[in-house]
Design a protein around this motif. Sequence first.
Motif, mmCIF file in Angstrom:
data_model
loop_
_atom_site.group_PDB
_atom_site.id
_atom_site.type_symbol
_atom_site.label_atom_id
_atom_site.label_comp_id
_atom_site.label_asym_id
_atom_site.label_seq_id
_atom_site.Cartn_x
_atom_site.Cartn_y
_atom_site.Cartn_z
ATOM 1 N N HIS A 31 102.076 -44.768 32.145
ATOM 2 C CA HIS A 31 100.708 -44.885 31.628
ATOM 3 C C HIS A 31 99.717 -45.191 32.745
ATOM 4 C CE1 HIS A 31 101.021 -44.512 27.266
ATOM 5 N NE2 HIS A 31 102.170 -45.169 27.329
ATOM 6 N N GLY A 73 88.043 -42.125 24.434
ATOM 7 C CA GLY A 73 89.491 -41.984 24.513
ATOM 8 C C GLY A 73 90.097 -42.681 25.719
ATOM 9 N N TRP A 121 92.743 -45.617 25.328
ATOM 10 C CA TRP A 121 94.059 -45.556 25.963
ATOM 11 C C TRP A 121 94.278 -46.786 26.831
ATOM 12 C CZ3 TRP A 121 96.210 -40.162 27.488
ATOM 13 C CH2 TRP A 121 97.522 -40.275 27.928
ATOM 14 N N PRO A 168 101.094 -44.751 22.655
ATOM 15 C CA PRO A 168 101.143 -43.288 22.662
ATOM 16 C C PRO A 168 100.367 -42.711 23.838
ATOM 17 C CG PRO A 168 99.573 -44.057 21.039
ATOM 18 C CD PRO A 168 100.251 -45.275 21.570
ATOM 19 N N PHE A 169 100.803 -41.563 24.331
ATOM 20 C CA PHE A 169 100.075 -40.847 25.385
ATOM 21 C C PHE A 169 99.019 -39.987 24.707
ATOM 22 C CE2 PHE A 169 103.842 -42.104 27.621
ATOM 23 C CZ PHE A 169 103.462 -42.234 28.954
ATOM 24 N N SER A 170 97.906 -40.593 24.360
ATOM 25 C CA SER A 170 96.895 -39.866 23.597
ATOM 26 C C SER A 170 95.530 -40.511 23.754
ATOM 27 C CB SER A 170 97.276 -39.838 22.114
ATOM 28 O OG SER A 170 96.253 -39.280 21.340
ATOM 29 N N ALA A 190 93.320 -39.875 21.413
ATOM 30 C CA ALA A 190 92.880 -39.987 20.022
ATOM 31 C C ALA A 190 93.196 -41.370 19.454
ATOM 32 C CB ALA A 190 93.555 -38.908 19.176
ATOM 33 N N ALA A 228 94.895 -43.939 17.098
ATOM 34 C CA ALA A 228 96.216 -44.012 16.472
ATOM 35 C C ALA A 228 96.161 -45.116 15.421
ATOM 36 C CB ALA A 228 97.285 -44.300 17.513
#
Length: 218
Positions: free
Chosen positions: A35, A73, A77, A96-98, A100, A102
């Motif tokens: 990350h 975002g 993150w 999560p690798f996102s 957006a 969650a």
Amino acid sequence: MTTLALSSPVQVEARLDRPLSRWLWLVKWVLAIPHYIVLILLWIAFCPTFVIALFAILFTERYPRPLFEFNVGVLRWTWRVSYYAYGALATDRYPPFSLADAPDYPARLTIAYPDRLSRGLVLVKWWLLAIPHYVVIGFFLGGVRVGLWSGGLIAVLALIAAVVLAVRERYPRDLFDLIMGLDRWVLRVAAYAALMTDVYPPFRLDMGGAEPAGERSP
């Protein structure tokens, strides 16, 4: 007569996961390395989008929506990884690798998209107006020294909570509430400095996992 003040456009919420591993926090710095690598790249991309947004606001009073969503975002993150690692250590769920949102993850960040932003403020809020906050959050993020180790108040408190967890098998709720208040302050300032809102961050420690619903004023 009293009115209910609007809640902040920057919403930072989290829940304390239970149970938590007594020892996983010792290796989370290793587990979070993927990350950290991605976040370095994202923050490199964040810088030019900030400059583009600055000029867009200056000429149109609008933050381009795609750039806004991308930058939210990046902050989102960053918050999830911080919450998992040494910004809280309050969940063992891998982030999560996102970019957006969650909804099922224990740490969430949302920022309301502004219809209009001040042309005048865009030139001064990210450096001049935010200076008092930078002084405060500098202490939160990197102003404490313990022996040979130097870190911010947030990291120190998170490590204290982890040691208590290792000894007593429970994360102290009072410490969690305080850490959340500090993290919330940092993220509010980050959103303001990133030009995402004209609402000046309050000099107030809103503790706990949930955002305050609002406050009554005369």
